[in-house]
Design a protein around this motif. Structure first.
Motif, mmCIF file in Angstrom:
data_model
loop_
_atom_site.group_PDB
_atom_site.id
_atom_site.type_symbol
_atom_site.label_atom_id
_atom_site.label_comp_id
_atom_site.label_asym_id
_atom_site.label_seq_id
_atom_site.Cartn_x
_atom_site.Cartn_y
_atom_site.Cartn_z
ATOM 1 N N SER A 51 0.710 -1.210 0.205
ATOM 2 C CA SER A 51 0.296 0.079 -0.200
ATOM 3 C C SER A 51 0.865 1.280 -0.001
ATOM 4 C CB SER A 51 -1.154 0.129 1.319
ATOM 5 O OG SER A 51 -1.791 -0.947 1.261
ATOM 6 N N CYS A 52 0.788 1.851 -1.356
ATOM 7 C CA CYS A 52 2.112 3.697 -1.118
ATOM 8 C C CYS A 52 0.160 4.097 -0.226
ATOM 9 C CB CYS A 52 1.873 3.505 -2.095
ATOM 10 S SG CYS A 52 3.201 5.428 -2.713
ATOM 11 N N ALA A 104 3.214 6.415 -9.849
ATOM 12 C CA ALA A 104 3.034 5.643 -8.217
ATOM 13 C C ALA A 104 1.752 4.477 -8.779
ATOM 14 C CB ALA A 104 2.580 5.765 -7.127
ATOM 15 N N LEU A 112 2.469 -1.953 -7.031
ATOM 16 C CA LEU A 112 2.053 -1.062 -5.518
ATOM 17 C C LEU A 112 0.644 -1.909 -6.172
ATOM 18 C CD1 LEU A 112 3.383 2.314 -5.864
ATOM 19 C CD2 LEU A 112 4.521 0.786 -4.399
ATOM 20 N N VAL A 141 -2.529 2.953 -3.849
ATOM 21 C CA VAL A 141 -2.156 4.138 -3.627
ATOM 22 C C VAL A 141 -3.810 4.894 -3.049
ATOM 23 C CG1 VAL A 141 -0.734 6.027 -4.382
ATOM 24 C CG2 VAL A 141 -0.541 3.564 -5.815
ATOM 25 N N MET A 156 4.623 1.825 1.564
ATOM 26 C CA MET A 156 5.603 2.192 0.302
ATOM 27 C C MET A 156 4.745 4.085 1.118
ATOM 28 S SD MET A 156 6.795 2.837 -3.118
ATOM 29 C CE MET A 156 7.492 1.212 -2.875
ATOM 30 N N LEU A 203 5.727 7.900 0.768
ATOM 31 C CA LEU A 203 6.268 9.289 -0.495
ATOM 32 C C LEU A 203 5.656 10.212 0.186
ATOM 33 C CD1 LEU A 203 5.768 7.138 -3.807
ATOM 34 C CD2 LEU A 203 7.337 6.870 -2.645
ATOM 35 N N ILE A 218 10.457 3.785 -8.011
ATOM 36 C CA ILE A 218 9.070 3.138 -7.076
ATOM 37 C C ILE A 218 9.865 1.667 -6.894
ATOM 38 C CG2 ILE A 218 7.388 1.916 -7.014
ATOM 39 C CD1 ILE A 218 6.561 4.604 -7.708
ATOM 40 N N ALA A 274 11.363 -0.597 -3.027
ATOM 41 C CA ALA A 274 10.844 -1.659 -2.778
ATOM 42 C C ALA A 274 11.724 -3.082 -2.534
ATOM 43 C CB ALA A 274 9.043 -2.062 -4.248
ATOM 44 N N GLU A 280 10.494 9.255 1.693
ATOM 45 C CA GLU A 280 10.124 7.923 1.011
ATOM 46 C C GLU A 280 10.641 6.759 1.581
ATOM 47 O OE1 GLU A 280 10.136 11.525 0.342
ATOM 48 O OE2 GLU A 280 12.609 10.984 -0.432
ATOM 49 N N VAL A 321 10.076 1.938 2.737
ATOM 50 C CA VAL A 321 8.777 0.749 2.414
ATOM 51 C C VAL A 321 8.984 0.146 3.962
ATOM 52 C CG1 VAL A 321 8.744 -1.494 1.645
ATOM 53 C CG2 VAL A 321 9.300 0.439 0.337
#
Length: 253
Positions: free
Chosen positions: A14-15, A33, A39, A42, A91, A93, A105, A109, A142, A144
């Motif tokens: 999940s961003c 994204a 991902l 988002v 993640m 951002l 990205i 990850a 940024e 993870v």
């Protein structure tokens, strides 16, 4: 698709992007994204923006929008995003990145997806010179991380100053001795507050942010935290998302 795996068989990520008055910039971040295969979802948490940020986000139908009525700061906005996230991995951002591309990205990850690290942190082109020198930006936005790391601390995060989330997260990482992978982003920058707000308003905003950091940890503790984070850093190979699916690492960095 489940909340634990993506269509590609990798962990569901999940961003989360927290935004406040980022209309000129957030579209560039979402364009990358929202279409990235790694991902699973988002989520944008709009923190009471008064510009057209929400309108820009709505141009991306796949993006989940959480609109906060009033501006409460990044820490509070992050709580809403974490609570709404369905993935086992998060993640995080920033909304004001410039030069972000698909490969960035993927690189962020990969260390966590492959199990080489527990946490991944970016090192941008315009991170402070001292951070680039030591190879670690301890306030990078940024990252993870596993959702469980933050989910169990939501009540504490709610009480943090507006910009205390990264320093608080560092404390959790250190306490659990989590392995950190630093992902170099040599062509990515973050818009400075002086660029967004003008020089004097930007300087005042920067000082308010520094004040928030010092309310979470004392100045000496900031130095100690950086040293302790550096000791948890691991060497890792640069692995693209495509090669991750094949299990073949690329040339080590």
């Amino acid at each position: 698709m489940t909340a634990t795996s993506s269509a590609y068989g990798s962990p569901f990520i999940s961003c989360i992007i927290c935004a406040y008055n980022e209309a000129p910039r957030i579209g560039q971040v979402l364009a990358v994204a929202a279409t990235h295969a790694a991902l699973g979802e988002v989520i944008v948490v709009d923190d009471g923006s008064t510009d057209g940020t929400v309108d820009i986000v709505r141009q991306f139908p796949s993006v989940r929008l959480i609109a906060r009525g009033t501006n409460g700061g990044k820490s509070a906005a992050m709580v809403d995003g974490i609570a709404a996230a369905r993935g086992d991995l998060l993640m995080l951002l920033d909304a004001d990145l410039k030069g972000l591309a698909t490969e960035h990205i993927s690189a962020l990850a990969a260390p966590v997806i492959t199990g080489r690290a527990d946490v991944s942190i970016s090192l941008r082109q315009n991170s402070l010179a001292i951070f680039r020198a030591i190879g670690l930006d301890f306030v990078s936005g940024e990252r993870v991380v596993k959702k469980a790391l933050l989910n169990e601390a939501l009540a504490q995060i709610r009480t943090l100053p507006r910009f205390g989330i990264e320093v608080f997260m560092n404390r959790l990482i250190i306490d659990r001795r989590l392995r950190i992978a630093v992902t170099h982003w040599p062509h990515v920058t973050q818009a400075r507050k002086t660029e967004k707000l003008g020089y004097w308003r930007g300087v005042r905003a920067e000082w308010r942010m520094i004040s928030d950091l010092l309310r979470v940890v004392y100045p000496f503790a900031l130095i100690s935290q950086t040293v302790r984070l550096s000791r948890l850093r691991i060497d890792h190979g640069r692995v693209s998302f495509a090669t991750r699916m094949k299990g073949v690492p690329e040339t080590p960095q």
